[in-house]
Design a protein around this motif. Structure first.
Motif, mmCIF file in Angstrom:
data_model
loop_
_atom_site.group_PDB
_atom_site.id
_atom_site.type_symbol
_atom_site.label_atom_id
_atom_site.label_comp_id
_atom_site.label_asym_id
_atom_site.label_seq_id
_atom_site.Cartn_x
_atom_site.Cartn_y
_atom_site.Cartn_z
ATOM 1 N N VAL A 35 -12.735 6.630 -2.096
ATOM 2 C CA VAL A 35 -12.910 6.469 -3.325
ATOM 3 C C VAL A 35 -11.677 4.771 -3.156
ATOM 4 O O VAL A 35 -11.910 3.554 -3.269
ATOM 5 N N GLY A 36 -11.356 4.237 -1.203
ATOM 6 C CA GLY A 36 -10.857 2.802 -1.097
ATOM 7 C C GLY A 36 -9.743 1.975 -1.685
ATOM 8 O O GLY A 36 -9.484 0.726 -1.306
ATOM 9 N N GLY A 37 -9.201 3.552 -2.225
ATOM 10 C CA GLY A 37 -7.427 2.821 -2.835
ATOM 11 C C GLY A 37 -6.986 2.646 -1.351
ATOM 12 O O GLY A 37 -7.133 2.996 -0.687
ATOM 13 N N LYS A 38 -5.568 2.355 -2.224
ATOM 14 C CA LYS A 38 -4.493 1.722 -1.290
ATOM 15 C C LYS A 38 -3.775 3.103 -0.813
ATOM 16 O O LYS A 38 -3.668 4.053 -1.610
ATOM 17 N N ASN A 39 -2.530 2.989 0.178
ATOM 18 C CA ASN A 39 -1.645 2.888 0.433
ATOM 19 C C ASN A 39 -2.001 4.686 0.855
ATOM 20 O O ASN A 39 -1.592 5.700 -0.061
ATOM 21 N N GLY A 40 -3.268 5.450 1.725
ATOM 22 C CA GLY A 40 -2.861 6.636 1.794
ATOM 23 C C GLY A 40 -4.457 6.775 0.580
ATOM 24 O O GLY A 40 -4.364 8.663 0.616
ATOM 25 N N PHE A 41 -5.036 6.191 -0.337
ATOM 26 C CA PHE A 41 -6.097 6.414 -1.565
ATOM 27 C C PHE A 41 -7.312 6.204 -0.731
ATOM 28 O O PHE A 41 -7.800 5.713 -1.780
ATOM 29 N N ALA A 42 -7.705 5.880 0.371
ATOM 30 C CA ALA A 42 -9.274 5.407 0.793
ATOM 31 C C ALA A 42 -10.287 6.426 0.592
ATOM 32 O O ALA A 42 -10.554 6.567 -0.089
ATOM 33 N N LEU A 43 -9.799 8.584 0.549
ATOM 34 C CA LEU A 43 -10.544 9.226 1.089
ATOM 35 C C LEU A 43 -10.358 10.469 0.276
ATOM 36 O O LEU A 43 -8.650 10.510 0.782
ATOM 37 N N ASP A 70 -8.046 2.628 3.663
ATOM 38 C CA ASP A 70 -9.099 1.453 4.380
ATOM 39 C C ASP A 70 -10.212 0.583 3.193
ATOM 40 O O ASP A 70 -9.946 1.032 1.704
ATOM 41 N N GLN A 71 -11.082 -0.463 3.907
ATOM 42 C CA GLN A 71 -11.946 -0.810 2.807
ATOM 43 C C GLN A 71 -13.025 0.170 2.228
ATOM 44 O O GLN A 71 -13.075 1.358 3.089
ATOM 45 N N PRO A 72 -13.224 0.256 1.070
ATOM 46 C CA PRO A 72 -14.010 0.916 0.516
ATOM 47 C C PRO A 72 -15.295 0.860 0.793
ATOM 48 O O PRO A 72 -15.637 -0.959 1.148
ATOM 49 N N GLY A 73 -16.111 1.382 1.598
ATOM 50 C CA GLY A 73 -17.690 1.479 1.793
ATOM 51 C C GLY A 73 -18.934 1.483 0.906
ATOM 52 O O GLY A 73 -18.559 1.968 -0.130
#
Length: 365
Positions: A135-143, A160-163
Motif C-alpha cells: 500500500v505504501g501508507g504512512k505510520n505502519g500502513f506500508a504493507l 516505507d515508500q511504495p514499490g
C-alpha cells in the motif's frame, strides 16, 4: 518449434487503449485493465474468441507526463473473484463472471497510500484467505492484508515508500514469510500478523524497485533494479523461529528496469536495461548477452523463452546458458510493448497500448 514466416496464427485481436496491465487467463476468460481518454476499466473477454463479456469502470484515467498513461497492475483471479488495483490505488474485488463489485478500498484516501512517481503499479497476492498489498501508507500502513472475501483489514505493518513490484511467498526452515520489494527495502513479514521478520535496504533512484523478487531453491532470493542499481542474491536462514538474510553477491550485471527476470536451471535470464542476457545465479557473472530488443519482457515455456521486444517483435529463444540461440521470430505488435506475455492452453496473449492479440502456439510449437 518453428513458425510460419508471418508468425504464429492470429486467433483474434481486440482494440484496447492506454495501460500496461498484463493479461490473466482463468476458466476460459481473459482479464486485463486499460484506460481510454476519460476512465480506467477492467476488461473481461472470452479467452478463445476475444468477445467482450464485461467491463467495469474502476477509476478516472491516469495521465503520466512522459506518455505512459493508464493502469499498470495485473488482475489476480481466485475462484469466483478477480482483484485489481488501478493506477490511483483503487482496490476492487469483482465477480469474475459478471464484473459486479463485491468490495473496494481506496488505498490513498483510507490508508494514506503514497502515489509513486509513475503510478501505482503493484499487483495483489493471494495467501490462503488473505489478499496482500504493498500500500505504501504512512505510520505502519506500508504493507496490508485484507480478507479476500469481504475486504476486512486483517493487519497492517511497516512504514516505507511504495514499490512497483508484486509480493511473493516463501517457506524457509519451516517459517512462512511474505516478501515485499518496497520502494526502499526487501521486507519479509509473517503472513499471520504482518510482523517484520527481516529487512534488506535497497535504495534505487526514484524508489523504482519494479521487478518482482525471485526465489532460488532452496533458501535464496534474487532482486534487481534499474537506474544502475544492479542486483543481489541473498541467502535466508531460519533458526528458532527467526529468519535472517545475508548477501551472497551484489553486482550490476542484471539491472531489471521493469520486467522481472526468469530463473531456470541455475541461471537467470532477463533484461539488463536494454541488454537481454543470461547470468550464473551462483556467482552473478555474465554468460551471454544480446542487444536490439530494447527493454523487453519474457516468460519460460517448454525449454524456451518467449521474448517480446519493446517494439513488438516476438522471439523464441532457447533456454541455454551456452549462447544466445534464437530459433524464430515475428513482428506481432507495433509501438511500445512493456507488458509481459501470458500463455494458457496453447494460446499466447500479448498487448500494447492499442490492442490485445491472441496467437495460436499449438500449431507452431
Amino acid at each position: 518449434k518453428t513458425w510460419p514466416a508471418e508468425g504464429p496464427k492470429v486467433l483474434w485481436r481486440v482494440p484496447l487503449a492506454s495501460g500496461f496491465s498484463a493479461i490473466a487467463v482463468a476458466n476460459g476468460k481473459a482479464y486485463t485493465m486499460f484506460s481510454d481518454d476519460v476512465d480506467e476499466h477492467v476488461l473481461c473477454v472470452d479467452a478463445n474468441t476475444g468477445k467482450e463479456i464485461w467491463r467495469f469502470k474502476s477509476d478516472r484515467n491516469y495521465v503520466e507526463r512522459q506518455g505512459g498513461d493508464g493502469p499498470r497492475g495485473t488482475p489476480q483471479v481466485d475462484g469466483k473473484l478477480v482483484y485489481t488495483i488501478g493506477a490511483y490505488g483503487k482496490l476492487f474485488a469483482l465477480n469474475a463472471d459478471n464484473g459486479k463489485k463485491v468490495w473496494e478500498h481506496d488505498l490513498q484516501k483510507e490508508y494514506e497510500g503514497k502515489m509513486p512517481i509513475w503510478g501505482i503499479s503493484t499487483t495483489p497476492m493471494i495467501e490462503g484467505d488473505m489478499l496482500l498489498v504493498d500500500v505504501g501508507g504512512k505510520n505502519g500502513f506500508a504493507l496490508m492484508a485484507f480478507d479476500k472475501n469481504n475486504g476486512k483489514v486483517l493487519w497492517n505493518s511497516h512504514t516505507d515508500q511504495p514499490g512497483y513490484s508484486a509480493p511473493i511467498a516463501a517457506t524457509v526452515g519451516g517459517v512462512r514469510q511474505i516478501l515485499f520489494f518496497t520502494g526502499g527495502n526487501l521486507v519479509a513479514v509473517s503472513p499471520k500478523e504482518g510482523k517484520v521478520l527481516w529487512t534488506q535496504p535497497w535504495q534505487t533512484q526514484f524508489f523504482v524497485n519494479a521487478a518482482t523478487p525471485i526465489l532460488i531453491p532452496d533458501n535464496k532470493v534474487f532482486i534487481s533494479s534499474g537506474y544502475d542499481q544492479g542486483a543481489g542474491l541473498f541467502e535466508m536462514q531460519a533458526a528458532n523461529g527467526r529468519v535472517t538474510a545475508q548477501p551472497v553477491w551484489l553486482n550490476k550485471n542484471m539491472r531489471n528496469h521493469m520486467a522481472t527476470s526468469v530463473y531456470h536451471e541455475g541461471h537467470l535470464y532477463g533484461f539488463d536495461e536494454a541488454n537481454f542476457k543470461c547470468i550464473d545465479v551462483a556467482t552473478g557473472e555474465d554468460k551471454w548477452k544480446t542487444r536490439g530488443l530494447g527493454k523487453g519482457t519474457l516468460m519460460y515455456a517448454d525449454g524456451h523463452f518467449l521474448v517480446l521486444s519493446e517494439r513488438g517483435k516476438l522471439l523464441l529463444v532457447e533456454a541455454t546458458p551456452t549462447a544466445y540461440v534464437e530459433k524464430t521470430s515475428a513482428q506481432v505488435l507495433r509501438g511500445k510493448c512493456w507488458t509481459m506475455p501470458s500463455l494458457a492452453n496453447g494460446k499466447l496473449y500479448l498487448r500494447n497500448e492499442k490492442e490485445m492479440v491472441c496467437l495460436d502456439l499449438k500449431g507452431g510449437i
